[in-house]
Design an enzyme around this catalytic site. Structure first.
Site, short mmCIF file in Angstrom:
data_model
loop_
_atom_site.label_atom_id
_atom_site.label_comp_id
_atom_site.label_asym_id
_atom_site.label_seq_id
_atom_site.Cartn_x
_atom_site.Cartn_y
_atom_site.Cartn_z
N ASN A 29 0.80 -1.21 0.00
CA ASN A 29 0.00 0.00 0.00
C ASN A 29 0.84 1.27 0.00
O ASN A 29 0.29 2.36 0.08
CB ASN A 29 -0.93 0.01 1.22
N GLY A 31 5.14 2.95 -1.13
CA GLY A 31 6.50 2.68 -1.58
C GLY A 31 6.57 1.74 -2.76
O GLY A 31 5.79 1.83 -3.71
N ILE A 32 7.54 0.80 -2.70
CA ILE A 32 7.74 -0.15 -3.79
C ILE A 32 6.48 -0.98 -4.01
O ILE A 32 6.09 -1.25 -5.15
CB ILE A 32 8.93 -1.07 -3.47
N GLY A 33 5.84 -1.39 -2.93
CA GLY A 33 4.63 -2.20 -3.05
C GLY A 33 3.53 -1.47 -3.79
O GLY A 33 2.87 -2.04 -4.66
N SER A 155 17.26 -7.99 -0.40
CA SER A 155 18.10 -6.80 -0.31
C SER A 155 19.56 -7.18 -0.46
O SER A 155 19.96 -8.31 -0.13
CB SER A 155 17.90 -6.08 1.03
N TYR A 178 18.33 -7.50 10.20
CA TYR A 178 17.76 -7.20 8.90
C TYR A 178 18.48 -8.00 7.80
O TYR A 178 17.83 -8.60 6.93
CB TYR A 178 17.86 -5.71 8.61
#
Length: 293
Positions: A29, A31-33, A155, A178
């Site tokens: 919903n 950014g990249i998405g 990433s 991360y």
């Protein structure tokens, strides 16, 4: 590999690649998405945005509808910090959809500290790896009904990680945790591709580039410095979405299932992700944590 490598694509031109049929997809919903979902919508896809925040989901759907004139944009709520919520989402999709052609596992968190979920897992590893792992497996039977693709957004940070299964549910530090979660995304893709051989489903892991999105939202010094650098040097969300889109819709990528992509082309797996036996171990660990069987 003996097959011819897929060609590079130019950023922002993947809308020239046509889909052979209407597709159901899962993206995000913001950014990249969001950019990935919007691109699919422009192609005439039936898009399902799965996210936690209802207000943001509704706003994203309405914005995409307005921008693309595609009214088949929907949302479903899911909290990736809850395996029960993930199972509920999968059940809803399996009951309401007769096929699912693209699944993009894009959601992720970065610096969330030492927080445990209701399932007893560190919030970061559950959000970034275990829940996408569970959702994907619960949707596989549906995806096998058509020629489908799974895209796992990882990433470059995974390059810096050294897999240690004992560290996955421990708080180490924000970067180590991360990086481990992003390496898990790649290992998951490798083993998933092996298990999907002989089916109509393929899978790819993606490094989107360093993208200025809301993943770094806290007010600490690291975040302030990171945002300053990102604003100057790195990709915007539209640019960052291009490799995910490429792996979702580019023709003739099937022979490269399980491979890793950056800037719309296949790259050599990071040294940290070259041991297929470790990938199998990550799968076994994940399967046990989410109680898949």
């Amino acid at each position: 590999m003996s097959q011819k490598k897929p060609s590079k694509c130019k950023k922002k031109q993947t809308d020239e690649i046509s889909l052979s049929k209407k597709r159901n997809t899962r993206a995000g919903n913001m950014g990249i998405g969001y950019e990935t979902a919007a691109d699919f919508a422009k192609r005439g896809a039936n898009v399902i945005i799965a996210c936690r925040n209802k207000d943001r989901a509704e706003a994203a759907c309405e914005k995409i509808k307005k921008e693309t004139h595609n009214q088949d944009i929907h949302y479903k709520l899911v909290d990736l910090s809850s395996f029960a919520s993930v199972r509920k989402l999968a059940e809803e999709i399996n009951q309401t959809e007769d096929h699912l052609d693209i699944l993009v596992n894009n959601a992720g968190v970065y610096n969330v500290g030492n927080q445990l979920t209701e399932d007893g897992q560190q919030l970061l590893i559950q959000t970034n790896h275990y829940s996408p792992f569970l959702l994907t497996n619960l949707l596989l039977d549906l995806m096998k009904k058509s020629k489908s693709r799974i895209v796992n957004v990882s990433s470059l940070a995974g390059m810096a990680a050294k897999m240690d299964l004992e560290k996955l549910n421990k708080y180490n530090n924000f970067f180590t945790d991360y990086a481990l979660s992003k390496l898990c995304n790649i290992m998951f893709t490798i083993e998933l591709a092996s298990r999907l051989k002989g089916t109509s489903v393929t899978t790819y892991s993606v490094h989107p580039g360093t993208v200025k999105t809301e993943i770094i939202r806290d007010s600490g010094l690291v975040a302030i410095v990171s945002r300053s650098i990102i604003r100057t040097l790195f990709k915007n969300a539209t640019e960052g979405a291009q490799t995910s889109i490429y792996c979702a819709v580019e023709n003739d990528l099937e022979p490269f299932s399980g491979e890793h992509f950056e800037d719309c082309h296949m790259v050599e797996r990071y040294k940290s992700a070259q041991d297929v036996w470790i990938a199998k171990s990550v799968w076994a660990k994940s399967e046990n944590v989410v109680q898949l069987r």
